[in-house]
Design a protein around this motif. Structure first.
Motif, PDB file in Angstrom:
ATOM      1  N   MET A 271       0.845  -1.193   0.000  1.00  0.00           N
ATOM      2  CA  MET A 271       0.000   0.000   0.000  1.00  0.00           C
ATOM      3  C   MET A 271       0.877   1.239   0.000  1.00  0.00           C
ATOM      4  O   MET A 271       0.634   2.176  -0.747  1.00  0.00           O
ATOM      5  N   ASP A 272       1.928   1.243   0.809  1.00  0.00           N
ATOM      6  CA  ASP A 272       2.810   2.400   0.891  1.00  0.00           C
ATOM      7  C   ASP A 272       3.479   2.686  -0.444  1.00  0.00           C
ATOM      8  O   ASP A 272       3.568   3.827  -0.865  1.00  0.00           O
ATOM      9  N   GLY A 273       3.928   1.641  -1.156  1.00  0.00           N
ATOM     10  CA  GLY A 273       4.578   1.834  -2.448  1.00  0.00           C
ATOM     11  C   GLY A 273       3.658   2.476  -3.457  1.00  0.00           C
ATOM     12  O   GLY A 273       4.032   3.406  -4.164  1.00  0.00           O
ATOM     13  N   LYS A 274       2.432   1.988  -3.538  1.00  0.00           N
ATOM     14  CA  LYS A 274       1.463   2.541  -4.482  1.00  0.00           C
ATOM     15  C   LYS A 274       1.091   3.967  -4.087  1.00  0.00           C
ATOM     16  O   LYS A 274       0.967   4.845  -4.932  1.00  0.00           O
ATOM     17  N   MET A 275       0.907   4.167  -2.790  1.00  0.00           N
ATOM     18  CA  MET A 275       0.531   5.496  -2.320  1.00  0.00           C
ATOM     19  C   MET A 275       1.638   6.501  -2.592  1.00  0.00           C
ATOM     20  O   MET A 275       1.385   7.617  -3.028  1.00  0.00           O
ATOM     21  N   VAL A 276       2.881   6.093  -2.329  1.00  0.00           N
ATOM     22  CA  VAL A 276       4.010   6.997  -2.541  1.00  0.00           C
ATOM     23  C   VAL A 276       4.094   7.388  -4.010  1.00  0.00           C
ATOM     24  O   VAL A 276       4.296   8.560  -4.335  1.00  0.00           O
ATOM     25  N   GLN A 277       3.913   6.433  -4.907  1.00  0.00           N
ATOM     26  CA  GLN A 277       3.939   6.742  -6.339  1.00  0.00           C
ATOM     27  C   GLN A 277       2.833   7.720  -6.714  1.00  0.00           C
ATOM     28  O   GLN A 277       3.065   8.674  -7.453  1.00  0.00           O
ATOM     29  N   THR A 278       1.651   7.478  -6.197  1.00  0.00           N
ATOM     30  CA  THR A 278       0.525   8.369  -6.485  1.00  0.00           C
ATOM     31  C   THR A 278       0.786   9.761  -5.938  1.00  0.00           C
ATOM     32  O   THR A 278       0.573  10.760  -6.628  1.00  0.00           O
ATOM     33  N   PHE A 279       1.268   9.831  -4.696  1.00  0.00           N
ATOM     34  CA  PHE A 279       1.565  11.131  -4.092  1.00  0.00           C
ATOM     35  C   PHE A 279       2.634  11.862  -4.895  1.00  0.00           C
ATOM     36  O   PHE A 279       2.482  13.052  -5.200  1.00  0.00           O
ATOM     37  N   GLN A 280       3.710  11.166  -5.249  1.00  0.00           N
ATOM     38  CA  GLN A 280       4.790  11.808  -5.995  1.00  0.00           C
ATOM     39  C   GLN A 280       4.292  12.337  -7.331  1.00  0.00           C
ATOM     40  O   GLN A 280       4.589  13.475  -7.706  1.00  0.00           O
ATOM     41  N   LYS A 281       3.542  11.519  -8.061  1.00  0.00           N
ATOM     42  CA  LYS A 281       3.024  11.923  -9.370  1.00  0.00           C
ATOM     43  C   LYS A 281       2.147  13.164  -9.236  1.00  0.00           C
ATOM     44  O   LYS A 281       2.310  14.140  -9.973  1.00  0.00           O
ATOM     45  N   ASN A 282       1.217  13.125  -8.285  1.00  0.00           N
ATOM     46  CA  ASN A 282       0.300  14.258  -8.119  1.00  0.00           C
ATOM     47  C   ASN A 282       1.012  15.500  -7.609  1.00  0.00           C
ATOM     48  O   ASN A 282       0.707  16.609  -8.043  1.00  0.00           O
ATOM     49  N   PHE A 283       1.971  15.321  -6.705  1.00  0.00           N
ATOM     50  CA  PHE A 283       2.678  16.494  -6.182  1.00  0.00           C
ATOM     51  C   PHE A 283       3.553  17.142  -7.252  1.00  0.00           C
ATOM     52  O   PHE A 283       3.687  18.366  -7.292  1.00  0.00           O
ATOM     53  N   VAL A 284       4.134  16.348  -8.147  1.00  0.00           N
ATOM     54  CA  VAL A 284       4.902  16.923  -9.260  1.00  0.00           C
ATOM     55  C   VAL A 284       3.968  17.725 -10.157  1.00  0.00           C
ATOM     56  O   VAL A 284       4.295  18.846 -10.567  1.00  0.00           O
ATOM     57  N   GLN A 285       2.781  17.174 -10.442  1.00  0.00           N
ATOM     58  CA  GLN A 285       1.806  17.902 -11.255  1.00  0.00           C
ATOM     59  C   GLN A 285       1.385  19.199 -10.566  1.00  0.00           C
ATOM     60  O   GLN A 285       1.325  20.251 -11.209  1.00  0.00           O
ATOM     61  N   VAL A 286       1.109  19.125  -9.275  1.00  0.00           N
ATOM     62  CA  VAL A 286       0.707  20.316  -8.519  1.00  0.00           C
ATOM     63  C   VAL A 286       1.829  21.354  -8.553  1.00  0.00           C
ATOM     64  O   VAL A 286       1.584  22.546  -8.795  1.00  0.00           O
ATOM     65  N   GLU A 287       3.053  20.905  -8.325  1.00  0.00           N
ATOM     66  CA  GLU A 287       4.189  21.834  -8.321  1.00  0.00           C
ATOM     67  C   GLU A 287       4.340  22.525  -9.678  1.00  0.00           C
ATOM     68  O   GLU A 287       4.557  23.742  -9.739  1.00  0.00           O
ATOM     69  N   ASN A 288       4.195  21.767 -10.756  1.00  0.00           N
ATOM     70  CA  ASN A 288       4.295  22.363 -12.099  1.00  0.00           C
ATOM     71  C   ASN A 288       3.187  23.378 -12.340  1.00  0.00           C
ATOM     72  O   ASN A 288       3.433  24.455 -12.895  1.00  0.00           O
ATOM     73  N   ILE A 289       1.974  23.057 -11.924  1.00  0.00           N
ATOM     74  CA  ILE A 289       0.853  23.985 -12.099  1.00  0.00           C
ATOM     75  C   ILE A 289       1.076  25.253 -11.267  1.00  0.00           C
ATOM     76  O   ILE A 289       0.844  26.370 -11.746  1.00  0.00           O
ATOM     77  N   LEU A 290       1.555  25.085 -10.037  1.00  0.00           N
ATOM     78  CA  LEU A 290       1.796  26.261  -9.192  1.00  0.00           C
ATOM     79  C   LEU A 290       2.921  27.131  -9.746  1.00  0.00           C
ATOM     80  O   LEU A 290       2.850  28.365  -9.659  1.00  0.00           O
ATOM     81  N   ASP A 291       3.935  26.517 -10.334  1.00  0.00           N
ATOM     82  CA  ASP A 291       4.991  27.298 -10.992  1.00  0.00           C
ATOM     83  C   ASP A 291       4.414  28.096 -12.159  1.00  0.00           C
ATOM     84  O   ASP A 291       4.743  29.267 -12.352  1.00  0.00           O
ATOM     85  N   GLN A 292       3.544  27.437 -12.933  1.00  0.00           N
ATOM     86  CA  GLN A 292       2.885  28.113 -14.044  1.00  0.00           C
ATOM     87  C   GLN A 292       2.017  29.264 -13.519  1.00  0.00           C
ATOM     88  O   GLN A 292       1.992  30.359 -14.107  1.00  0.00           O
ATOM     89  N   ASN A 293       1.318  29.042 -12.417  1.00  0.00           N
ATOM     90  CA  ASN A 293       0.487  30.096 -11.828  1.00  0.00           C
ATOM     91  C   ASN A 293       1.323  31.291 -11.404  1.00  0.00           C
ATOM     92  O   ASN A 293       0.893  32.435 -11.553  1.00  0.00           O
ATOM     93  N   ARG A 294       2.498  31.027 -10.864  1.00  0.00           N
ATOM     94  CA  ARG A 294       3.388  32.121 -10.449  1.00  0.00           C
ATOM     95  C   ARG A 294       3.721  33.004 -11.651  1.00  0.00           C
ATOM     96  O   ARG A 294       3.676  34.244 -11.565  1.00  0.00           O
TER      97      ARG A 294
END
Length: 110
Positions: free
Chosen positions: A18-41
């Protein structure tokens, strides 16, 4: 809970999976969020520059930029909602993997 024990070693394996799958999901989504927030800046900086210029063309351009900014914010909210759903589902799936051999030892009431 305090005083709880598990008689099966299966929980450790289920949690690791569960942790492995969750970590992958979190990493993928957080990278997307970070890219969107950079674009927003960048969008916000451009919107501010256009506003300060007070040029009609730049002010008109801000309408589209603000729409893009709003859409990006909506995407970030959706990504966080997906994370929450994935996390909850992983926790629920993890609980069902624990049930076989599950034993609770609770302390006696005072």
């Amino acid at each position: 809970m305090e005083g709880e024990t598990l008689s099966s070693g299966g929980i450790g394996k289920g949690i690791r999976e569960m942790d492995g799958k969750m970590v992958q999901t979190f990493q993928k989504n957080f990278v997307q969020v970070e890219n969107i927030l950079d674009q927003n800046r960048l969008l916000i900086n451009e919107i501010n520059q256009n506003h300060e210029s007070k040029m009609p063309h730049n002010l008109t351009r801000n309408v589209g930029l603000i729409r893009e900014l709003n859409n990006n914010i909506r995407r970030v909210v959706d990504l966080y909602a997906d994370l929450s759903t994935s996390f909850t589902k992983s926790i629920d799936d993890g609980d069902s993997a624990v049930k076989p051999g599950h034993k609770r030892n609770r302390p006696p009431p005072n």
